[in-house]
Design an enzyme around this catalytic site. Structure first.
Site, mmCIF file in Angstrom:
data_model
loop_
_atom_site.group_PDB
_atom_site.id
_atom_site.type_symbol
_atom_site.label_atom_id
_atom_site.label_comp_id
_atom_site.label_asym_id
_atom_site.label_seq_id
_atom_site.Cartn_x
_atom_site.Cartn_y
_atom_site.Cartn_z
ATOM 1 N N GLY A 193 34.814 37.618 36.592
ATOM 2 C CA GLY A 193 33.716 36.884 35.940
ATOM 3 C C GLY A 193 32.754 37.875 35.725
ATOM 4 O O GLY A 193 31.934 37.097 35.146
ATOM 5 N N GLY A 214 32.806 42.810 39.963
ATOM 6 C CA GLY A 214 34.523 42.800 40.813
ATOM 7 C C GLY A 214 35.448 42.265 39.251
ATOM 8 O O GLY A 214 36.372 41.444 39.362
ATOM 9 N N ASP A 215 35.273 42.723 38.287
ATOM 10 C CA ASP A 215 35.714 41.907 37.350
ATOM 11 C C ASP A 215 35.879 43.851 36.119
ATOM 12 O O ASP A 215 35.249 44.836 36.875
ATOM 13 C CB ASP A 215 35.372 41.238 36.110
ATOM 14 C CG ASP A 215 36.239 40.208 36.003
ATOM 15 O OD1 ASP A 215 37.621 41.043 35.153
ATOM 16 O OD2 ASP A 215 37.028 39.152 35.518
ATOM 17 N N GLU A 216 36.525 43.866 34.571
ATOM 18 C CA GLU A 216 37.212 44.124 34.081
ATOM 19 C C GLU A 216 35.257 45.531 33.998
ATOM 20 O O GLU A 216 33.894 45.133 34.119
ATOM 21 C CB GLU A 216 37.060 44.030 32.212
ATOM 22 C CG GLU A 216 37.659 44.443 32.217
ATOM 23 C CD GLU A 216 38.989 42.849 32.868
ATOM 24 O OE1 GLU A 216 39.960 42.211 32.987
ATOM 25 O OE2 GLU A 216 38.144 42.072 33.162
#
EC number: 3.2.1.-
Length: 443
Positions: A193, A214-216
């Site tokens: 997120g 921790g995401d895209e």
């Protein structure tokens, strides 16, 4: 120092997928020559004691039809979120550091820019930053505001900035056009997120950025067209992606080139489940990645299912991919899983050589995918659904290369319970490639 020289040349891009020019139509120096609105003259304090929100709004109101809003070096507290709406021909020069007030838990966007054109958001010392203190939300498994969101903005650039520890997304570009983003570092916690750069709209050039999260890392969402992304360093990140995609998907003419991905979720993932619409004319070239969970992954069975028989993927090429997955037995380095009811066509894999850090073989998975290379089936007549998995036991010669490393690799996750330090912006974001634009601090 207030900008006194031409700080942004309108780029002439040779990239095929970008149509025309990107970035602001007039330079920041020309805007500053017209008018300068210094937030200190509107009641701001550079010692992090007074909310910069109201002074920033007032400064913008005086410069929104032509001028430069100036935040000098120093520390600034942001307690009330800022919306900069309408106007054109303005710039925001952030040479100081904005800190989110730790006592404010509002959602939304710390800085929201909408319905404007010919703008530039930058740091003249390449050290301007926004510290979101997201860990105060994340340690409770919660999210807060995005750091920076642009909606329906045309002819713009964002550069020479550092975004740190966002409570949610970092840089969100929504249905905007003719934009350039470059010379940036985004650093956040290893938690879902926390997307780095999210794109929808048309005619973007995203280049020379480093993302830890921790995401895209950099992701394209629908609708999008004519987007070029290059020289990107996903340094312990979720990795670059497209999606998630659902109903009425409309994506075309997308290029990713020179992408270095280390210790991340994926090198590149295209993800959908059901849905409809099209993804066409996309190129993914010169990818290097090591110790990633997923590698080359087109997965049309990912996440929650949307209405529809599946998106039509066609004319998508992957070329010159090198590197290793953390476990190529557990997760196949090559996964091209297309909708049975709507097979992918004209998919090409050229010089894709991927291996594993663990084990002595890897798997490749293809289903309902047609084209050339690896486990793909050739297009001969009827496009029937199929599923095929093969095992590869020979190590590709070029999967490992001692020359394909980057300085500053992050091997451990950024903690969700402590503050993340503000890094500096490097001058290279892909092995052997210099940034297209010199850092403002070095000009």
């Amino acid at each position: 120092m207030l900008v006194t020289s031409l700080i942004a040349l309108l780029p002439a891009i040779a990239a095929a997928q970008v149509s025309g020019t990107v970035g602001p139509r007039t330079s920041a120096s020309a805007k500053a020559a017209e008018k300068v609105c210094n937030v200190l003259d509107y009641g701001a304090s550079a010692n992090s004691t007074i909310d910069i929100g109201p002074p920033l709004k007032e400064a913008f109101q005086d410069c929104q039809t032509g001028g430069l809003v100036y935040i000098p070096e120093g520390d600034y507290l942001l307690s009330s979120w800022v919306s900069l709406v309408y106007g054109s021909g303005w710039a925001l020069q952030l040479d100081g550091i904005i800190y989110r007030d730790k006592n404010v838990t509002d959602g939304g966007n710390m800085i929201f820019i909408e319905h404007t054109s010919d703008i530039e958001i930058f740091s003249n010392n390449s050290a301007g930053a926004i510290q979101g203190y997201g860990y105060l939300f994340h340690e409770q498994d919660e999210y807060g505001p995005r750091i920076l969101r642009l909606n329906n903005v045309t002819d713009f650039s964002v550069h020479d900035l550092i975004l740190v520890d966002s409570p949610a997304y970092f840089l969100n570009l929504v249905e905007s056009y003719n934009g350039e983003v470059y010379n940036m570092v985004i650093r956040g916690a290893s938690m879902g997120g926390l997307d780095g750069i999210d794109i929808s709209g048309a005619n973007y050039w995203i280049h020379d950025v480093e993302v830890t999260n921790g995401d895209e890392c950099v992701t394209v969402k629908s609708p999008s067209a004519n987007v070029r992304v290059e020289n990107v360093f996903c340094n312990h990140s979720g990795g670059c992606a497209m999606g998630s995609l659902g109903t009425d998907t409309n994506i075309s003419n997308i290029e990713f080139e020179n992408i270095y991905t280390y210790n991340s979720t994926q090198m590149y993932m295209i993800k959908s489940n059901g849905g409809n619409g099209t993804v066409t004319n996309c190129s993914f070239k010169n990818f290097i990645g090591y110790s990633n969970a997923y590698m080359l992954d087109l997965d049309t069975y990912w996440g929650d299912e949307s209405d529809g028989d599946g998106i039509k993927y066609e004319n998508i090429g992957f070329e010159n991919w090198k590197g290793t997955s953390s476990n190529g037995i557990q997760r196949s380095p090559i996964r091209i899983l297309c909708p049975d009811a709507n097979p992918c066509t004209n998919i090409t894999l050229t010089a894709v050589e991927l291996w594993t850090d663990t084990g002595d073989y890897v798997k490749q998975e293809c289903s309902s995918a047609y084209g050339e290379g690896e486990c793909l089936r050739q297009q001969n007549g009827t496009l029937a659904s199929y599923s095929f998995t093969t095992t590869i036991t020979s190590v590709p010669v070029t999967a490992y290369s001692p020359t394909t490393t980057m300085p500053g690799l992050i091997s451990t996750s950024m903690d969700t319970t402590t503050s993340i330090p503000i890094p500096t912006i490097p001058t290279s974001f892909f092995p052997g490639a210099s940034a297209y634009s010199t850092l403002m601090a070095n000009m």
